[in-house]
Design a protein around this motif. Structure first.
Motif, PDB file in Angstrom:
ATOM      1  N   VAL A  45       0.888  -1.167   0.000  1.00 40.99           N
ATOM      2  CA  VAL A  45       0.000   0.000   0.000  1.00 40.99           C
ATOM      3  C   VAL A  45       0.926   1.217   0.000  1.00 40.99           C
ATOM      4  O   VAL A  45       1.342   1.713   1.050  1.00 40.99           O
ATOM      5  N   GLY A  46       1.312   1.608  -1.206  1.00 45.38           N
ATOM      6  CA  GLY A  46       2.298   2.682  -1.364  1.00 45.38           C
ATOM      7  C   GLY A  46       1.650   4.038  -1.152  1.00 45.38           C
ATOM      8  O   GLY A  46       0.459   4.222  -1.450  1.00 45.38           O
ATOM      9  N   ASP A  47       2.467   4.995  -0.692  1.00 44.20           N
ATOM     10  CA  ASP A  47       1.909   6.356  -0.611  1.00 44.20           C
ATOM     11  C   ASP A  47       1.816   6.974  -2.008  1.00 44.20           C
ATOM     12  O   ASP A  47       1.329   8.086  -2.174  1.00 44.20           O
ATOM     13  N   SER A  48       2.248   6.195  -3.035  1.00 49.10           N
ATOM     14  CA  SER A  48       1.958   6.588  -4.420  1.00 49.10           C
ATOM     15  C   SER A  48       0.455   6.745  -4.612  1.00 49.10           C
ATOM     16  O   SER A  48       0.015   7.356  -5.588  1.00 49.10           O
ATOM     17  N   LEU A  49      -0.333   6.223  -3.682  1.00 48.19           N
ATOM     18  CA  LEU A  49      -1.786   6.392  -3.772  1.00 48.19           C
ATOM     19  C   LEU A  49      -2.147   7.874  -3.816  1.00 48.19           C
ATOM     20  O   LEU A  49      -3.159   8.266  -4.407  1.00 48.19           O
ATOM     21  N   ALA A  85       2.536  -1.535   4.416  1.00 44.55           N
ATOM     22  CA  ALA A  85       1.991  -0.168   4.318  1.00 44.55           C
ATOM     23  C   ALA A  85       3.111   0.859   4.394  1.00 44.55           C
ATOM     24  O   ALA A  85       3.978   0.779   5.272  1.00 44.55           O
ATOM     25  N   ASP A  86       3.068   1.822   3.485  1.00 45.14           N
ATOM     26  CA  ASP A  86       4.014   2.938   3.562  1.00 45.14           C
ATOM     27  C   ASP A  86       3.680   3.816   4.753  1.00 45.14           C
ATOM     28  O   ASP A  86       2.503   4.110   5.005  1.00 45.14           O
ATOM     29  N   MET A  87       4.715   4.254   5.466  1.00 46.47           N
ATOM     30  CA  MET A  87       4.492   5.285   6.484  1.00 46.47           C
ATOM     31  C   MET A  87       4.556   6.628   5.761  1.00 46.47           C
ATOM     32  O   MET A  87       5.548   6.925   5.090  1.00 46.47           O
ATOM     33  N   ILE A 182      14.282  -4.377   1.594  1.00 45.73           N
ATOM     34  CA  ILE A 182      14.593  -2.980   1.274  1.00 45.73           C
ATOM     35  C   ILE A 182      14.272  -2.706  -0.196  1.00 45.73           C
ATOM     36  O   ILE A 182      14.620  -3.511  -1.069  1.00 45.73           O
ATOM     37  N   VAL A 183      13.576  -1.614  -0.437  1.00 48.16           N
ATOM     38  CA  VAL A 183      13.287  -1.188  -1.811  1.00 48.16           C
ATOM     39  C   VAL A 183      14.462  -0.360  -2.315  1.00 48.16           C
ATOM     40  O   VAL A 183      14.950   0.540  -1.619  1.00 48.16           O
ATOM     41  N   LEU A 184      14.927  -0.677  -3.536  1.00 48.77           N
ATOM     42  CA  LEU A 184      15.963   0.117  -4.206  1.00 48.77           C
ATOM     43  C   LEU A 184      15.285   0.795  -5.383  1.00 48.77           C
ATOM     44  O   LEU A 184      14.875   0.131  -6.336  1.00 48.77           O
ATOM     45  N   GLU A 185      15.141   2.115  -5.310  1.00 51.74           N
ATOM     46  CA  GLU A 185      14.401   2.812  -6.373  1.00 51.74           C
ATOM     47  C   GLU A 185      15.332   3.658  -7.218  1.00 51.74           C
ATOM     48  O   GLU A 185      16.100   4.478  -6.701  1.00 51.74           O
ATOM     49  N   LEU A 186      15.224   3.470  -8.523  1.00 47.66           N
ATOM     50  CA  LEU A 186      15.897   4.312  -9.524  1.00 47.66           C
ATOM     51  C   LEU A 186      17.388   4.507  -9.234  1.00 47.66           C
ATOM     52  O   LEU A 186      17.850   5.643  -9.045  1.00 47.66           O
ATOM     53  N   GLY A 205      13.528  -4.166  -6.326  1.00 45.25           N
ATOM     54  CA  GLY A 205      13.905  -3.065  -7.215  1.00 45.25           C
ATOM     55  C   GLY A 205      12.723  -2.434  -7.921  1.00 45.25           C
ATOM     56  O   GLY A 205      11.728  -3.091  -8.244  1.00 45.25           O
ATOM     57  N   ILE A 206      12.868  -1.135  -8.177  1.00 45.87           N
ATOM     58  CA  ILE A 206      11.939  -0.424  -9.070  1.00 45.87           C
ATOM     59  C   ILE A 206      12.814   0.543  -9.863  1.00 45.87           C
ATOM     60  O   ILE A 206      13.415   1.455  -9.294  1.00 45.87           O
ATOM     61  N   GLY A 207      12.946   0.289 -11.150  1.00 47.82           N
ATOM     62  CA  GLY A 207      13.869   1.068 -11.956  1.00 47.82           C
ATOM     63  C   GLY A 207      15.298   0.848 -11.501  1.00 47.82           C
ATOM     64  O   GLY A 207      16.124   1.760 -11.552  1.00 47.82           O
ATOM     65  N   LEU A 217       6.229  -2.749  -8.999  1.00 49.61           N
ATOM     66  CA  LEU A 217       5.760  -1.694  -9.902  1.00 49.61           C
ATOM     67  C   LEU A 217       4.529  -1.051  -9.283  1.00 49.61           C
ATOM     68  O   LEU A 217       3.800  -1.696  -8.507  1.00 49.61           O
ATOM     69  N   VAL A 218       4.316   0.202  -9.623  1.00 53.86           N
ATOM     70  CA  VAL A 218       3.060   0.864  -9.252  1.00 53.86           C
ATOM     71  C   VAL A 218       1.985   0.302 -10.196  1.00 53.86           C
ATOM     72  O   VAL A 218       2.130   0.357 -11.422  1.00 53.86           O
ATOM     73  N   THR A 219       0.948  -0.275  -9.607  1.00 53.36           N
ATOM     74  CA  THR A 219      -0.048  -1.010 -10.403  1.00 53.36           C
ATOM     75  C   THR A 219      -0.668  -0.133 -11.497  1.00 53.36           C
ATOM     76  O   THR A 219      -0.867  -0.586 -12.622  1.00 53.36           O
TER      77      THR A 219
HETATM   78  O1  KIV Z   1       4.647   4.441  -2.889  1.00 49.42           O
HETATM   79  C1  KIV Z   1       4.988   3.491  -3.609  1.00 49.42           C
HETATM   80  O2  KIV Z   1       4.238   3.000  -4.460  1.00 49.42           O
HETATM   81  C2  KIV Z   1       6.335   2.972  -3.439  1.00 49.42           C
HETATM   82  C3  KIV Z   1       6.876   2.098  -4.529  1.00 49.42           C
HETATM   83  C4  KIV Z   1       7.175   2.926  -5.714  1.00 49.42           C
HETATM   84  C5  KIV Z   1       8.052   1.319  -4.094  1.00 49.42           C
HETATM   85  O3  KIV Z   1       6.985   3.267  -2.485  1.00 49.42           O
END
Ligand code: KIV
Length: 263
Positions: A45-49, A85-87, A182-186, A205-207, A217-219
Motif C-alpha cells: 500500500v504505497g503512498d503513491s496512492l 503499508a508505507d508510512m 529494502i526497496v531500491l528505487e531508480l 527493485g523499481i527502476g 511496480l506501481v499497479t
Molecule cells: O509508494 C509506492 O508505491 C512505493 C513504490 C514505488 C516502491 O513506495
C-alpha cells in the motif's frame, strides 16, 4: 500455487533460495484480492496512492488517515500476500515515539503485516525502534519520493561514486537495524547488484535493473491507468485507461440514446 501466507521470515528464506519476490502496489479491496488471486507475494500500500488515486502531484500530502483507510481495504482483500503499508511523510520523521505509534496503528488498526519507511541515516534508528516492538519493517533507498524537492525531481540516484557509497552505507545500516527487506528505487543496475550481493535481506527493485531479489511496480503504471507520467522502466501489461474510457463512452451513448436499460 503456494497458499501459505507470505511473512517476513519467508521473504528472507526466498532470497536465500534464489526465489524471486513479486510485489505490486494496491490501494483498495479489489486490488488486494486480485493480487492474492494472481499469486503476487506482496501487496504494497504505497503512498503513491496520493498521486495515482487521490490526484496529488507528489506523495507528500498523504496522511496517516489515508494510509489507515486504504491499508485496511487492501488487508480485507489480500489473505495470502503480505500487506506492507508505507508510512506517510511526517509520520516518522518528527518524533520517535510517534513513529512507533504510527507504525503500530498501521498494523493493529489497518491490518498491515509490515511498514515501509524511506531514507537512511537517522531513519535506521527509527527502524530499529519499530522492529524492537515486533513490527517487520521495509527500508527504501535511492530515489525516495518523499524527498523529491530535496533531490530536485524524480531522478536516478547513485550515479556518482560518492552518492553510490552513501546509498550502500544506508542499505547496510537499514539491514543492521533489523529491516526484513529494502526497496531500491531508480539506481543503476550495477549498484543494485552490489547491494543485493552485500545484504542478507531481499532487495526489491523499481527502476533498478534485473539483479534485485524482487521487483515492484506501481499497479496503475503497469496497467496503463496513470497517464500523467510513465517512467521509462515500466513495462505496461494492459491499457486499462483506454479500455475504461471506451466502456464509459459506450455507456454514455447507450443512456443518451435510450438503448440502456432495455425493457
Ligand atoms: O509508494 C509506492 O508505491 C512505493 C513504490 C514505488 C516502491 O513506495
Amino acid at each position: 500455487m503456494d497458499v501459505k501466507p507470505v511473512t517476513a521470515p519467508r521473504l528472507i528464506e526466498m532470497k536465500s533460495k534464489g526465489e524471486k519476490i513479486s510485489v505490486l502496489t494496491a490501494y483498495d479491496y479489489a486490488w488486494g484480492r486480485l493480487i492474492d488471486e494472481a499469486g503476487i507475494d506482496v501487496a504494497l500500500v504505497g503512498d503513491s496512492l496520493g498521486m495515482v488515486v487521490l490526484g496529488y502531484d507528489t506523495t507528500l500530502q498523504v496522511t496517516m488517515a489515508d494510509m489507515l483507510r486504504h491499508t485496511a481495504a487492501v488487508a480485507r482483500g489480500a489473505k495470502r500476500a503480505m500487506v506492507v503499508a508505507d508510512m506517510p511523510f511526517l509520520s516518522y520523521q518528527v518524533d520517535d515515539d510517534d513513529a512507533v505509534m504510527n507504525a503500530g496503528r498501521l498494523v493493529a488498526e489497518a491490518g498491515a503485516q509490515a511498514v515501509k519507511l524511506e531514507g537512511g541515516g537517522p531513519v535506521a534508528e527509527i527502524i530499529e525502534r519499530i522492529v524492537n516492538v515486533g513490527i517487520p519493517v521495509w527500508g527504501h533507498v535511492g530515489m525516495t519520493p518523499q524527498s523529491v524537492h530535496q533531490l530536485g525531481g524524480y531522478k536516478m540516484q547513485g550515479k556518482t561514486e560518492e552518492n553510490a557509497e552513501r546509498i550502500k552505507k544506508e542499505a547496510l545500516e537499514i539491514e543492521q537495524a533489523g529491516a526484513c527487506a529494502i526497496v531500491l528505487e531508480l539506481i543503476p543496475a550495477s549498484l543494485a547488484k552490489e547491494i543485493t550481493e552485500m545484504l542478507t535481506i531481499p532487495t526489491i527493485g523499481i527502476g533498478a535493473g534485473p539483479y534485485c531479489d524482487g521487483q515492484v511496480l506501481v499497479t496503475h503504471d503497469m496497467l496503463g491507468m496513470y497517464d500523467k507520467f510513465v517512467p521509462s522502466f515500466v513495462k505496461q501489461y494492459a491499457n486499462l485507461w483506454e479500455a475504461t474510457l471506451k466502456a464509459f463512452k459506450a455507456y454514455n451513448r447507450d443512456v443518451k440514446s435510450g438503448r440502456f436499460p432495455s425493457k
